[in-house]
Scaffold this motif. Sequence first.
Motif, mmCIF file in Angstrom:
data_model
loop_
_atom_site.group_PDB
_atom_site.id
_atom_site.type_symbol
_atom_site.label_atom_id
_atom_site.label_comp_id
_atom_site.label_asym_id
_atom_site.label_seq_id
_atom_site.Cartn_x
_atom_site.Cartn_y
_atom_site.Cartn_z
ATOM 1 N N PRO A 1 40.951 17.328 3.190
ATOM 2 C CA PRO A 1 42.589 16.484 3.217
ATOM 3 C C PRO A 1 42.437 15.246 1.870
ATOM 4 N N LEU A 2 42.060 14.737 1.415
ATOM 5 C CA LEU A 2 41.621 14.023 0.344
ATOM 6 C C LEU A 2 42.498 14.036 -0.782
ATOM 7 N N GLN A 3 41.991 15.379 -0.942
ATOM 8 C CA GLN A 3 43.352 16.180 -2.004
ATOM 9 C C GLN A 3 44.451 15.712 -1.800
ATOM 10 N N THR A 4 45.652 15.099 -2.733
ATOM 11 C CA THR A 4 47.018 15.056 -1.932
ATOM 12 C C THR A 4 47.882 16.407 -3.543
ATOM 13 N N ASP A 5 46.945 16.527 -4.118
ATOM 14 C CA ASP A 5 47.883 16.974 -5.914
ATOM 15 C C ASP A 5 48.091 18.572 -5.177
ATOM 16 N N PRO A 6 49.211 19.560 -5.941
ATOM 17 C CA PRO A 6 48.999 20.552 -5.762
ATOM 18 C C PRO A 6 47.917 21.527 -6.799
ATOM 19 N N TRP A 7 47.335 22.574 -6.414
ATOM 20 C CA TRP A 7 45.950 23.276 -6.897
ATOM 21 C C TRP A 7 46.566 24.311 -7.871
ATOM 22 N N LEU A 8 45.967 24.727 -9.118
ATOM 23 C CA LEU A 8 46.491 26.298 -9.706
ATOM 24 C C LEU A 8 44.968 27.080 -8.845
ATOM 25 N N GLY A 9 44.643 27.451 -7.883
ATOM 26 C CA GLY A 9 43.448 27.944 -7.595
ATOM 27 C C GLY A 9 43.034 29.063 -8.344
ATOM 28 N N THR B 1 56.418 23.602 -13.210
ATOM 29 C CA THR B 1 58.043 22.852 -13.770
ATOM 30 C C THR B 1 58.411 22.627 -11.896
ATOM 31 N N GLY B 2 58.160 24.008 -11.300
ATOM 32 C CA GLY B 2 58.533 23.783 -9.674
ATOM 33 C C GLY B 2 57.660 22.746 -9.054
ATOM 34 N N PHE B 3 56.395 22.241 -9.412
ATOM 35 C CA PHE B 3 55.701 21.616 -8.836
ATOM 36 C C PHE B 3 56.418 20.025 -9.232
ATOM 37 N N ARG B 4 56.950 20.098 -10.154
ATOM 38 C CA ARG B 4 58.103 18.924 -10.418
ATOM 39 C C ARG B 4 58.749 18.122 -9.984
ATOM 40 N N ALA B 5 59.618 19.206 -9.972
ATOM 41 C CA ALA B 5 60.804 19.521 -9.018
ATOM 42 C C ALA B 5 60.735 19.077 -7.841
ATOM 43 N N GLU B 6 59.528 19.515 -7.389
ATOM 44 C CA GLU B 6 59.242 19.058 -5.637
ATOM 45 C C GLU B 6 58.692 17.362 -5.860
ATOM 46 N N GLY B 7 58.881 16.618 -6.397
ATOM 47 C CA GLY B 7 58.307 15.074 -6.706
ATOM 48 C C GLY B 7 57.097 15.361 -6.889
ATOM 49 N N ARG B 8 56.402 16.285 -7.735
ATOM 50 C CA ARG B 8 54.412 16.173 -7.409
ATOM 51 C C ARG B 8 54.162 15.709 -8.699
ATOM 52 N N THR B 9 52.925 14.642 -8.166
ATOM 53 C CA THR B 9 52.877 13.725 -9.495
ATOM 54 C C THR B 9 51.427 14.352 -10.435
ATOM 55 N N GLY B 10 50.814 15.456 -9.514
ATOM 56 C CA GLY B 10 50.015 15.971 -10.988
ATOM 57 C C GLY B 10 49.679 17.525 -10.218
ATOM 58 N N LEU C 1 46.160 22.550 -23.011
ATOM 59 C CA LEU C 1 47.642 22.263 -21.638
ATOM 60 C C LEU C 1 47.279 21.425 -21.800
ATOM 61 N N GLY C 2 46.171 20.250 -21.666
ATOM 62 C CA GLY C 2 46.645 19.045 -21.407
ATOM 63 C C GLY C 2 45.750 18.691 -19.839
ATOM 64 N N TYR C 3 45.138 19.474 -19.927
ATOM 65 C CA TYR C 3 44.391 19.337 -18.391
ATOM 66 C C TYR C 3 43.208 17.991 -19.465
ATOM 67 N N GLU C 4 42.649 17.137 -17.658
ATOM 68 C CA GLU C 4 41.817 17.458 -18.120
ATOM 69 C C GLU C 4 40.363 16.521 -17.059
ATOM 70 N N GLU C 5 39.611 16.682 -17.531
ATOM 71 C CA GLU C 5 38.392 16.855 -16.597
ATOM 72 C C GLU C 5 38.124 15.328 -15.088
ATOM 73 N N LYS D 1 45.838 17.454 -14.342
ATOM 74 C CA LYS D 1 47.674 17.337 -15.293
ATOM 75 C C LYS D 1 48.091 16.202 -14.476
ATOM 76 N N SER D 2 48.861 15.252 -15.905
ATOM 77 C CA SER D 2 49.487 14.408 -14.761
ATOM 78 C C SER D 2 51.420 15.001 -15.357
ATOM 79 N N LEU D 3 51.661 15.585 -13.696
ATOM 80 C CA LEU D 3 53.174 15.909 -13.702
ATOM 81 C C LEU D 3 54.366 15.131 -14.236
ATOM 82 N N VAL D 4 54.154 13.632 -13.835
ATOM 83 C CA VAL D 4 54.750 12.725 -14.672
ATOM 84 C C VAL D 4 55.569 13.037 -15.862
#
Length: 181
Positions: A87-95, A118-127, A146-150, A168-171
């Motif tokens: 519950p502390l994680q607010t970003d969506p995840w790619l499992g 693109t789908g998550f960005r369109a939903e207003g998700r930031t990462g 692809l721009g993902y950072e540890e 990865k930031s989606l902003v």
Amino acid sequence: MIVEALPRTEAHALPGPLLTELTALHASNQEFHQLSGDFPDPDDIRPEQVAAALADELAQPTAEVLLARAEGRLVAVAITLGRHPDPLQTDPWLGLLMVRADARRAGYGRRLVTYVETGFRAEGRTGLRLAVLENNPEALAFWTALGYEETDRRPDLAHGRPCVVMRKSLVQVQDFPGAGD
């Protein structure tokens, strides 16, 4: 490439031909399954095991399974979580992102990731976050490219395997008139 969401059914039942395709996709990735330990015998992945693994994923209320096809053939699958079980994680995840072994390096993985972002960005998700097994340097290089950072290193929730958590930031940075003049 065409991407379609796996329809949700109450029992998470998969049509036989689709289950056969998904099993073949999983079976083509023996090296990953040897690293992950997701299946008891990576050399003998069975349809019922793939069906059970997908049912476990789909038990999460915000899970979505995306199927990528090229020339009518299943070439990749992605599983996303709109919300991580923590519950502390607010970003969506790619499992999961898995590309057929014989279709690698053709750009399908990158295009499917772009579709997800693109789908998550369109939903207003930031990462977008994901976890990569520490013992999988190819995957770490792919995600870094692809721009993902540890952001963290910790065991995964399901099996306790050592993982690198990446984000990865989606902003999107907007270009402003006169910027850079």
